[in-house]
Scaffold this motif. Structure first.
Motif, PDB file in Angstrom:
ATOM      1  N   TYR A 171     -20.591  63.723 -12.860  1.00 20.11           N
ATOM      2  CA  TYR A 171     -20.559  62.788 -11.729  1.00 20.11           C
ATOM      3  C   TYR A 171     -20.169  61.415 -12.273  1.00 20.11           C
ATOM      4  CZ  TYR A 171     -22.965  66.369  -9.033  1.00 20.11           C
ATOM      5  OH  TYR A 171     -23.288  67.541  -8.394  1.00 20.11           O
ATOM      6  N   PRO A 172     -18.874  61.162 -12.481  1.00 15.21           N
ATOM      7  CA  PRO A 172     -18.416  59.932 -13.150  1.00 15.21           C
ATOM      8  C   PRO A 172     -18.533  58.711 -12.244  1.00 15.21           C
ATOM      9  CG  PRO A 172     -16.533  61.245 -12.440  1.00 15.21           C
ATOM     10  CD  PRO A 172     -17.751  62.055 -12.125  1.00 15.21           C
ATOM     11  N   THR A 173     -19.712  58.133 -12.204  1.00  9.88           N
ATOM     12  CA  THR A 173     -19.964  57.007 -11.304  1.00  9.88           C
ATOM     13  C   THR A 173     -20.213  55.684 -12.022  1.00  9.88           C
ATOM     14  OG1 THR A 173     -22.334  57.524 -11.260  1.00  9.88           O
ATOM     15  CG2 THR A 173     -20.969  58.550  -9.561  1.00  9.88           C
ATOM     16  N   MET A 174     -20.469  55.716 -13.319  1.00 11.21           N
ATOM     17  CA  MET A 174     -20.777  54.479 -14.042  1.00 11.21           C
ATOM     18  C   MET A 174     -19.643  54.115 -14.992  1.00 11.21           C
ATOM     19  SD  MET A 174     -24.067  53.457 -16.443  1.00 11.21           S
ATOM     20  CE  MET A 174     -25.146  53.285 -15.021  1.00 11.21           C
ATOM     21  N   ALA A 175     -19.182  52.883 -14.875  1.00 12.10           N
ATOM     22  CA  ALA A 175     -18.122  52.399 -15.750  1.00 12.10           C
ATOM     23  C   ALA A 175     -18.655  52.208 -17.166  1.00 12.10           C
ATOM     24  CB  ALA A 175     -17.557  51.087 -15.226  1.00 12.10           C
ATOM     25  N   ARG A 176     -17.772  52.355 -18.157  1.00 13.88           N
ATOM     26  CA  ARG A 176     -18.183  52.171 -19.549  1.00 13.88           C
ATOM     27  C   ARG A 176     -18.644  50.741 -19.792  1.00 13.88           C
ATOM     28  NH1 ARG A 176     -15.778  52.847 -24.249  1.00 13.88           N
ATOM     29  NH2 ARG A 176     -17.750  53.680 -25.018  1.00 13.88           N
ATOM     30  N   SER A 177     -18.027  49.783 -19.103  1.00 15.71           N
ATOM     31  CA  SER A 177     -18.447  48.393 -19.268  1.00 15.71           C
ATOM     32  C   SER A 177     -19.891  48.206 -18.813  1.00 15.71           C
ATOM     33  CB  SER A 177     -17.519  47.471 -18.467  1.00 15.71           C
ATOM     34  OG  SER A 177     -17.526  47.823 -17.089  1.00 15.71           O
ATOM     35  N   THR A 178     -20.284  48.915 -17.755  1.00 10.22           N
ATOM     36  CA  THR A 178     -21.669  48.838 -17.288  1.00 10.22           C
ATOM     37  C   THR A 178     -22.606  49.483 -18.296  1.00 10.22           C
ATOM     38  OG1 THR A 178     -20.935  48.911 -14.977  1.00 10.22           O
ATOM     39  CG2 THR A 178     -23.239  49.436 -15.416  1.00 10.22           C
ATOM     40  N   ALA A 179     -22.196  50.633 -18.832  1.00  9.91           N
ATOM     41  CA  ALA A 179     -23.023  51.318 -19.835  1.00  9.91           C
ATOM     42  C   ALA A 179     -23.205  50.446 -21.070  1.00  9.91           C
ATOM     43  CB  ALA A 179     -22.381  52.649 -20.212  1.00  9.91           C
ATOM     44  N   LYS A 180     -22.142  49.768 -21.501  1.00  7.64           N
ATOM     45  CA  LYS A 180     -22.252  48.870 -22.654  1.00  7.64           C
ATOM     46  C   LYS A 180     -23.189  47.708 -22.357  1.00  7.64           C
ATOM     47  CE  LYS A 180     -17.674  49.813 -24.625  1.00  7.64           C
ATOM     48  NZ  LYS A 180     -16.334  49.244 -24.947  1.00  7.64           N
ATOM     49  N   SER A 181     -23.096  47.185 -21.138  1.00  8.35           N
ATOM     50  CA  SER A 181     -23.973  46.082 -20.740  1.00  8.35           C
ATOM     51  C   SER A 181     -25.439  46.517 -20.744  1.00  8.35           C
ATOM     52  CB  SER A 181     -23.575  45.585 -19.350  1.00  8.35           C
ATOM     53  OG  SER A 181     -24.482  44.616 -18.871  1.00  8.35           O
ATOM     54  N   LEU A 182     -25.686  47.732 -20.266  1.00  9.00           N
ATOM     55  CA  LEU A 182     -27.057  48.254 -20.263  1.00  9.00           C
ATOM     56  C   LEU A 182     -27.563  48.479 -21.684  1.00  9.00           C
ATOM     57  CD1 LEU A 182     -26.894  50.811 -17.310  1.00  9.00           C
ATOM     58  CD2 LEU A 182     -27.908  48.526 -17.305  1.00  9.00           C
ATOM     59  N   LYS A 183     -26.661  48.880 -22.590  1.00  6.09           N
ATOM     60  CA  LYS A 183     -27.055  49.065 -23.983  1.00  6.09           C
ATOM     61  C   LYS A 183     -27.495  47.735 -24.593  1.00  6.09           C
ATOM     62  CE  LYS A 183     -24.071  49.120 -27.231  1.00  6.09           C
ATOM     63  NZ  LYS A 183     -22.924  49.436 -28.130  1.00  6.09           N
ATOM     64  N   GLU A 184     -26.716  46.696 -24.364  1.00  4.81           N
ATOM     65  CA  GLU A 184     -27.081  45.380 -24.889  1.00  4.81           C
ATOM     66  C   GLU A 184     -28.385  44.889 -24.263  1.00  4.81           C
ATOM     67  OE1 GLU A 184     -25.573  43.953 -27.360  1.00  4.81           O
ATOM     68  OE2 GLU A 184     -24.117  45.602 -27.435  1.00  4.81           O
ATOM     69  N   TYR A 185     -28.567  45.221 -22.992  1.00  7.73           N
ATOM     70  CA  TYR A 185     -29.791  44.832 -22.298  1.00  7.73           C
ATOM     71  C   TYR A 185     -31.013  45.495 -22.925  1.00  7.73           C
ATOM     72  CZ  TYR A 185     -33.001  44.127 -18.351  1.00  7.73           C
ATOM     73  OH  TYR A 185     -34.074  43.775 -17.563  1.00  7.73           O
ATOM     74  N   LEU A 186     -30.881  46.768 -23.261  1.00  4.49           N
ATOM     75  CA  LEU A 186     -31.981  47.496 -23.898  1.00  4.49           C
ATOM     76  C   LEU A 186     -32.240  46.981 -25.307  1.00  4.49           C
ATOM     77  CD1 LEU A 186     -31.069  51.098 -22.706  1.00  4.49           C
ATOM     78  CD2 LEU A 186     -33.170  49.870 -22.125  1.00  4.49           C
ATOM     79  N   LEU A 187     -31.185  46.695 -26.034  1.00  6.40           N
ATOM     80  CA  LEU A 187     -31.338  46.209 -27.406  1.00  6.40           C
ATOM     81  C   LEU A 187     -31.976  44.825 -27.453  1.00  6.40           C
ATOM     82  CD1 LEU A 187     -27.958  47.376 -28.994  1.00  6.40           C
ATOM     83  CD2 LEU A 187     -30.242  48.322 -29.414  1.00  6.40           C
ATOM     84  N   SER A 188     -31.786  44.036 -26.393  1.00  6.97           N
ATOM     85  CA  SER A 188     -32.370  42.695 -26.364  1.00  6.97           C
ATOM     86  C   SER A 188     -33.888  42.733 -26.214  1.00  6.97           C
ATOM     87  CB  SER A 188     -31.764  41.884 -25.210  1.00  6.97           C
ATOM     88  OG  SER A 188     -32.191  42.401 -23.963  1.00  6.97           O
ATOM     89  N   GLY A 189     -34.397  43.890 -25.731  1.00 12.06           N
ATOM     90  CA  GLY A 189     -35.835  44.025 -25.557  1.00 12.06           C
ATOM     91  C   GLY A 189     -36.387  43.276 -24.365  1.00 12.06           C
ATOM     92  N   ALA A 190     -35.509  42.740 -23.516  1.00  9.47           N
ATOM     93  CA  ALA A 190     -35.956  41.936 -22.366  1.00  9.47           C
ATOM     94  C   ALA A 190     -35.983  42.776 -21.092  1.00  9.47           C
ATOM     95  CB  ALA A 190     -35.038  40.735 -22.186  1.00  9.47           C
ATOM     96  N   VAL A 191     -36.604  43.943 -21.153  1.00 14.52           N
ATOM     97  CA  VAL A 191     -36.693  44.806 -19.979  1.00 14.52           C
ATOM     98  C   VAL A 191     -37.753  44.245 -19.045  1.00 14.52           C
ATOM     99  CG1 VAL A 191     -37.181  47.139 -19.173  1.00 14.52           C
ATOM    100  CG2 VAL A 191     -35.958  46.799 -21.320  1.00 14.52           C
ATOM    101  N   LYS A 192     -37.328  43.807 -17.854  1.00 17.42           N
ATOM    102  CA  LYS A 192     -38.229  43.136 -16.920  1.00 17.42           C
ATOM    103  C   LYS A 192     -38.387  43.979 -15.652  1.00 17.42           C
ATOM    104  CE  LYS A 192     -36.540  38.670 -18.615  1.00 17.42           C
ATOM    105  NZ  LYS A 192     -35.869  37.401 -18.235  1.00 17.42           N
ATOM    106  N   GLU A 193     -39.091  43.411 -14.678  1.00 19.53           N
ATOM    107  CA  GLU A 193     -39.256  44.073 -13.388  1.00 19.53           C
ATOM    108  C   GLU A 193     -38.021  43.778 -12.537  1.00 19.53           C
ATOM    109  OE1 GLU A 193     -41.727  46.133 -12.245  1.00 19.53           O
ATOM    110  OE2 GLU A 193     -42.254  46.135 -14.363  1.00 19.53           O
ATOM    111  N   SER A 194     -36.993  44.579 -12.710  1.00 16.70           N
ATOM    112  CA  SER A 194     -35.748  44.371 -11.978  1.00 16.70           C
ATOM    113  C   SER A 194     -35.034  45.695 -11.784  1.00 16.70           C
ATOM    114  CB  SER A 194     -34.837  43.398 -12.747  1.00 16.70           C
ATOM    115  OG  SER A 194     -34.428  43.984 -13.977  1.00 16.70           O
ATOM    116  N   THR A 195     -34.094  45.698 -10.838  1.00 17.74           N
ATOM    117  CA  THR A 195     -33.289  46.897 -10.603  1.00 17.74           C
ATOM    118  C   THR A 195     -32.443  47.227 -11.818  1.00 17.74           C
ATOM    119  OG1 THR A 195     -33.204  46.368  -8.235  1.00 17.74           O
ATOM    120  CG2 THR A 195     -31.575  47.925  -9.059  1.00 17.74           C
ATOM    121  N   ARG A 196     -31.990  46.199 -12.509  1.00 16.36           N
ATOM    122  CA  ARG A 196     -31.202  46.405 -13.731  1.00 16.36           C
ATOM    123  C   ARG A 196     -32.011  47.173 -14.769  1.00 16.36           C
ATOM    124  NH1 ARG A 196     -25.717  46.237 -14.270  1.00 16.36           N
ATOM    125  NH2 ARG A 196     -25.077  45.515 -16.327  1.00 16.36           N
TER     126      ARG A 196
END
Length: 460
Positions: A171-196
């Motif tokens: 089900y190809p629904t997520m762009a690679r740019s979004t996946a990369k952004s989510l990877k950086e978000y996870l690596l930053s350790g700043a997982v907050k109460e958000s939809t992201r």
């Protein structure tokens, strides 16, 4: 993937019949604003009624035009890849591939056939309807917030690649740019109460699940997991999903593409309710798309739309009287998947797009079959004088769909191993569609019992 074959000229001829003259330079009327709005509404309703009557005549189900109603072939022809995202003309948006409410071909309907009355032992063992079995699924209970699992940078990258090659291939629904952004978000350790945050955690949960069920193999992932690795992946997938599920209310209350993706990715794990919610939000966002919407975000919504269309139709084909979100009513207005990078490999990207188109095309054909043969009031599946010709034409279109599949997805109708896992699933879809198309012959044979001598003659 075209709609009903009604030419533009026919539609143009309908316009003058509305009885509305165009007057230029006339003085303004003394009617109030509400009266003018009412006049427009009445005039529009009259035009729609006339158009509906014309369409009903033009789309009368006969062997001559069934080909234009259900033809799926163009969706996966070799030229399709170079024409992604190109809109169809107005004449292509007349008929939608929609399942009729209360159609007579659900699993529940078949299980209740009187012909199976002799097999009481089988019926007795099936104590619950399909809906009851689905509804008996144990809901996810809210537990104390679990700690977010810790992963190294290489483990996070590996898990996201697993998600891309697994879930995001089918089900190809997520762009690679979004996946990369989510990877950086996870690596930053700043997982907050958000939809992201919810979306990032869901990607990790599905990535771990992809490795667990063995949807793919890579150089880094052996084909046979040890018990310890399987246990670890199962634990990580469960932990990530529990963390994500805690944030689902944020996605339910938000109208963004990220929120729609969160609901869609939760859908396979919680079935109908989240797919329905994702489809409803997706339709609304596509109906009110701002002019400054980034093209990548718009393509994301369109792909989620088609994914929800496939999954919702699958549910509707199984369960009677299931509420519909209405996405099938506008499916012919939504462009097919366009240019969108979802895979690191260009070859995987092309294969994923072709496979997605093949699934869309097959689901549309299946919906046409269900509607033409088993619609509640006007399906021809139970009319011995009409169904042979309709079945013959639909069978021909199914074979065309099979013949147009790309080489990587081709299959033989036997027990031979397919060239790819995707080809195996498409073979399953093909056999399912074939059984639904030719089911009227089974019904006819069961109804006539010992009086059966030969099949009903084809209608010409």
């Amino acid at each position: 993937m075209s709609g009903n074959a009604m030419d533009v000229g026919h539609l143009v001829q309908l316009v003058p019949r509305g009885g509305t003259d165009c007057v230029y330079g006339a003085e303004a009327t003394n009617k109030s604003k509400s009266d003018l709005i009412l006049d427009v509404a009445i005039r529009s309703e009259s035009l729609l009624q006339q158009l509906s009557a014309q369409l009903a005549q033009a789309s009368h189900r006969s062997p001559a035009n069934i080909s234009s109603v259900a033809s799926p072939g163009n969706a996966i022809s070799p030229s399709t890849v170079s024409n992604f995202g190109r809109g169809e003309g107005p004449s292509d948006h007349i008929s939608n591939a929609i399942l009729s409410p209360f159609h007579a071909s659900t699993t529940e309907s078949i299980l209740s056939w009187p012909h199976f009355g002799e097999f009481r032992s089988l019926i007795k063992e099936s104590k619950f309807s399909v809906f009851q079995l689905e509804n008996a699924r144990r809901p996810l209970s809210h537990r104390p917030s679990p700690p977010q699992p810790f992963m190294t940078k290489s483990d996070i990258e590996k898990t996201i690649r697993s998600f891309e090659r697994g879930i995001n291939f089918w089900y190809p629904t997520m762009a690679r740019s979004t996946a990369k952004s989510l990877k950086e978000y996870l690596l930053s350790g700043a997982v907050k109460e958000s939809t992201r945050s919810c979306l990032a955690l869901l990607v990790m949960a599905l990535g771990c699940s992809s490795e667990l069920v063995g949807l793919f193999t890579t150089k880094e992932t052996p084909e046979t997991h040890s018990v310890e690795i399987e246990t670890q992946q199962r634990f990580l997938a469960s932990m990530y999903f529990e963390c994500a599920f805690k944030k689902i209310p944020l996605a339910q209350a938000e109208f963004t593409a990220d929120a729609v993706q969160c609901l869609f990715f939760t859908g396979p794990l919680q079935a109908w309710s989240f797919i329905s919610a994702a489809a409803t939000k997706c339709r609304l966002l596509l109906s009110y798309t701002p002019s400054d919407q980034p093209p990548e975000r718009l393509e994301c919504l369109r792909r989620i739309f088609w994914s929800c269309y496939i999954l919702e139709s699958d549910f509707l084909a199984e369960l009677s009287a299931l509420p519909q979100t209405g996405i099938a009513e506008i499916e012919s207005l939504i462009p097919l998947p366009g240019e969108y990078s979802t895979q690191e490999s260009q070859s995987d990207q092309e294969q994923s797009s072709l496979y997605f188109l093949a699934c869309i095309s097959m689901r549309r054909l299946l919906n046409r079959v269900h509607d033409l043969l088993y619609a509640r009031n006007d399906g021809v599946g139970f009319d011995n004088n009409q169904f042979p010709s309709v079945v013959s034409e639909l069978g021909h279109q199914l074979e065309e769909w099979k013949d147009l599949l790309p080489f990587h997805f081709q299959f033989s109708v036997d027990l031979d191993t397919t060239k790819s896992p995707e080809g195996a699933f498409l073979r399953q879809r093909y056999l399912t569609c074939k059984s639904v198309i030719y089911r009227p012959y089974l019904t006819w044979a069961l109804s006539n019992g010992e009086e059966v001598v030969e099949c009903p003659p084809d209608c010409i």
